[in-house]
Design a protein around this motif. Sequence first.
Motif, short mmCIF file in Angstrom:
data_model
loop_
_atom_site.label_atom_id
_atom_site.label_comp_id
_atom_site.label_asym_id
_atom_site.label_seq_id
_atom_site.Cartn_x
_atom_site.Cartn_y
_atom_site.Cartn_z
N GLY A 18 0.78 -1.22 0.00
CA GLY A 18 0.00 0.00 0.00
C GLY A 18 0.81 1.27 0.00
N ILE A 19 2.14 1.17 -0.13
CA ILE A 19 3.01 2.35 -0.15
C ILE A 19 3.30 2.72 -1.60
CG2 ILE A 19 5.23 3.32 0.50
CD1 ILE A 19 3.38 2.97 2.83
N VAL A 20 3.08 3.97 -1.95
CA VAL A 20 3.35 4.49 -3.29
C VAL A 20 4.40 5.59 -3.16
CG1 VAL A 20 2.40 5.62 -5.33
CG2 VAL A 20 1.03 3.94 -4.08
N MET A 38 -7.15 13.29 -0.51
CA MET A 38 -7.69 12.41 -1.56
C MET A 38 -8.27 11.15 -0.94
SD MET A 38 -4.61 12.77 -4.37
CE MET A 38 -5.39 11.58 -5.47
N PRO A 39 -9.31 10.57 -1.57
CA PRO A 39 -9.92 9.34 -1.03
C PRO A 39 -8.92 8.18 -1.04
CG PRO A 39 -11.34 10.37 -2.69
CD PRO A 39 -10.02 11.08 -2.75
N GLY A 40 -8.94 7.39 0.01
CA GLY A 40 -8.09 6.21 0.09
C GLY A 40 -6.69 6.47 0.59
N ILE A 41 -6.34 7.73 0.86
CA ILE A 41 -5.00 8.07 1.34
C ILE A 41 -5.04 8.16 2.87
CG2 ILE A 41 -3.10 9.71 1.25
CD1 ILE A 41 -3.69 8.26 -1.38
N THR A 42 -4.19 7.40 3.52
CA THR A 42 -4.14 7.41 4.98
C THR A 42 -3.04 8.30 5.53
OG1 THR A 42 -2.72 5.45 5.00
CG2 THR A 42 -5.09 5.08 5.07
N ALA A 43 -1.97 8.48 4.79
CA ALA A 43 -0.87 9.33 5.25
C ALA A 43 -0.01 9.68 4.04
CB ALA A 43 -0.04 8.63 6.32
N PHE A 51 7.70 8.53 9.60
CA PHE A 51 7.76 7.22 10.25
C PHE A 51 6.38 6.56 10.31
CE2 PHE A 51 11.21 9.84 11.95
CZ PHE A 51 12.29 9.05 11.61
N ARG A 52 5.34 7.34 10.52
CA ARG A 52 3.99 6.76 10.53
C ARG A 52 3.59 6.31 9.14
NH1 ARG A 52 -1.50 8.23 10.09
NH2 ARG A 52 -0.98 10.35 9.40
N THR A 53 3.95 7.12 8.13
CA THR A 53 3.60 6.76 6.76
C THR A 53 4.28 5.47 6.33
OG1 THR A 53 3.35 9.10 6.22
CG2 THR A 53 3.57 7.57 4.38
N MET A 54 5.56 5.31 6.69
CA MET A 54 6.32 4.13 6.29
C MET A 54 6.10 2.95 7.23
SD MET A 54 7.91 4.72 3.52
CE MET A 54 8.92 3.24 3.58
N GLY A 55 5.40 3.16 8.33
CA GLY A 55 5.17 2.07 9.26
C GLY A 55 6.41 1.65 10.02
N LEU A 101 7.58 11.89 -2.90
CA LEU A 101 6.40 11.76 -2.07
C LEU A 101 6.24 10.30 -1.66
CD1 LEU A 101 3.69 13.97 -3.83
CD2 LEU A 101 5.33 14.62 -2.07
N VAL A 102 5.97 10.07 -0.40
CA VAL A 102 5.70 8.73 0.12
C VAL A 102 4.25 8.74 0.58
CG1 VAL A 102 6.35 6.96 1.77
CG2 VAL A 102 8.10 8.48 0.83
N ILE A 103 3.42 7.90 -0.06
CA ILE A 103 1.98 7.93 0.17
C ILE A 103 1.53 6.56 0.64
CG2 ILE A 103 -0.27 8.40 -0.88
CD1 ILE A 103 1.25 10.00 -3.04
N ALA A 104 0.80 6.52 1.73
CA ALA A 104 0.22 5.28 2.25
C ALA A 104 -1.25 5.24 1.86
CB ALA A 104 0.37 5.20 3.77
N THR A 105 -1.64 4.15 1.19
CA THR A 105 -3.01 4.01 0.72
C THR A 105 -3.71 2.89 1.47
OG1 THR A 105 -2.42 2.43 -1.02
CG2 THR A 105 -2.31 4.78 -1.56
#
Length: 739
Positions: free
Chosen positions: A544-546, A577-582, A625-629, A730-734
């Motif tokens: 889920g990481i883009v 945006m929809p579906g984006i958590t961080a 750190f939260r985005t990358m887990g 950009l690091v995006i968590a979906t």
Amino acid sequence: MLIRYLRVLMWMFPRGVRARHAKDFQAFWSEQFLEVRYAGVIGRVRFFVTVSLDAAFLAIRMRVGMHSVNSRANLRRNWIRGVFSNIRLDASHAVRAMHRSPLFTFVAVATLGLGIGATTTVFSVVSGVLLRPLPFDQPEQLVNVHRVTAVGTADAVSWPDFRDWQSAPNSGLHGLAAYSENGVTLQRDESAEALTGMLVTRNIFDVLGIPLALGRSFTEEEVAFHGPEAIVLGHAIWMDRFGGDPSVLGQTLMLDGESVPVVGVAAAGFLFPDRETQYWMPLHEDRLLEELGFPTGRRSLTFLSVIARLNDDVSLEGAQARLANIVRGIDQTEGSYRDGYTVALVGMLDLMVGDVRTTLMFVFGAVSLVLLVACANIAGLSLGRAAGRSREMALRLALGASRARIAMQVFTENLVMSVVAGAVGIAISVGAVGLVVSLVPPGLPRIDEIRLHPSTLAFGVVATMLSGLLLGVLPAMQLASRDAITWLRASGRSVTGGRHALRTQRGLVIGQVALSVVLMVGAALLARSYALLTGVDRGFESEGIVIASVSPTMAEETPPQQIDAFYSQLLDRVRAMPGITAATSTYSPPLAGNGFRMTLSEEGEPEVGDGGRSVETVIVRDDYFRTMGIPLLAGRVFDTGDRLQSVHVAVVNETMARQFWPGQDPVGKQLVHTGGIDGSVGSVDRALFPREPYTVVGVVGDTRDQELGRPPGPTWYRPHTQLTWAYQYLVIATQPNAG
């Protein structure tokens, strides 16, 4: 008297004729002697003259004819005709035999066809990646120059080192050229497109030996420190974006807000250093460092890749030794600013293929073993099938056929079957090569060379012939060693063909089991390696990481605050945006290889010597750190205030905390920057890397940022403060299943 004379006449004939037809001639002439026309004295004289002349002419014709037949040329010609006639008959018989046994034919052709197809397909990959020469002039002379330090091997070289190597005499190298990765934004017709290219020295095309398709290379003025910009377009982008229009020369392109003239177009197939390169622009010495905010003229700031050509009279090892001496001489002149620094030369092909060579050769060996197993299986079936034809073979031997002739017939049957299987296999490889190219990872080097070259088809033909040889030799040898009586006894006893056939079949079974064991062991090792690789704890979430690169068009003098504001607004929109958590940004995303190392020490330790330790530096934005887990083990992570306040804070990984403060709590400890990139003490501008201590505010888990196979090293994280470059990731968590 008559019989005695006729015997004398027979001596004029060849020996073979006398042995077979002497009595026939004598009986014929004796009957003529009794005819009325030969009565009386005159008739007797006429008889002896006529018979003598007829015998003489007939004997001469026979001897001349036999001499002609027995001549070497005629014997060779007749032998060749006989061989081809036999082959034609055997091939025709083989086709009929395949038609009579459709099930056996289908199994054999399908098994061999798949084996030949798989082997030919993998060979096309091996040939394209490893065997085909690079598309450069005399590619065997091209080498890359790498730095070797205590940390490891890297291909980055500083500009001062490059200039010294270029001007050094007796280096064993000529035509040194340098290049560095680059990215620009092309603006056309109210649209923007990110392009990937290279900054190169002016001699790069001459060193590689590939002339441009249109235009020219760069001039001395264009590669000067503050020289004007210019661009050479890649052939593919010239065809796709400009329709192959020659008038593109002299046009100006809007790149990152600046007008850049097009001075040349590369030749078709010129993909240096890789297929992703779309353009080349002049390398203005180390002005790139100045644009990024680094000081120039520093030997520790390495950003160039260097290629060169070996002199005709120098080996790779000899040139490497000479260049290493030059490096030691620079150290003695400039001072020992690089501990254990030396160089290594790597051939261009070896650099491009890397570890892929071992993997490809292993896979090729595996599919070759599969083909051998298939041949052994079909050979075993052919032995059993030949044993079942024992009555037919016995009858042929009894009718006068030689054992070699029957063996040749059986061998031809198997050869014809392998030819059919080879045609099926080559047809399979034609479609499989395209499928393989679409499935292989984009990082596979020289992927454009993977196709069915004539050499690949020739390999398929050779594999077919070898398969036919392996397939038919055992049945043929078995038949050649037996006579009619043995066949009759074997046919009356069973269909196994007797003790000899059993020994042969047992040998085939042993060979099949041995090859199968090798294949199973190799497959188990591959499966274990894959399991280990996929089971490696990366230290961060990958599902889920883009990751997306962003290169906004901004002027060089854009202040950091404006760049920071741009990314803040961009990230706010992305998070909405929809579906984006961080979402966050960084300069060094995992596994991208964009990080750099710095030398740090704990506050109070000496700045040089054992107090300075090289660590990986990652500059991130808050929420990274939260985005990358990445788990937090102690303390806290960055927040927005850390970017805005003047207090310098840092987060370290578990390995760094263990190495710097064993058995202690690292939170609250202070770090001091004691050296520049790659441990060059005092080489980086103090305004860029301030001497104020960094306070450790948190400890996070280890991550494998460089390679999955490399264990995590000491890493520290810094928030975006003074370092704010326009080009970021950009690091995006979906969410799962989010678009």
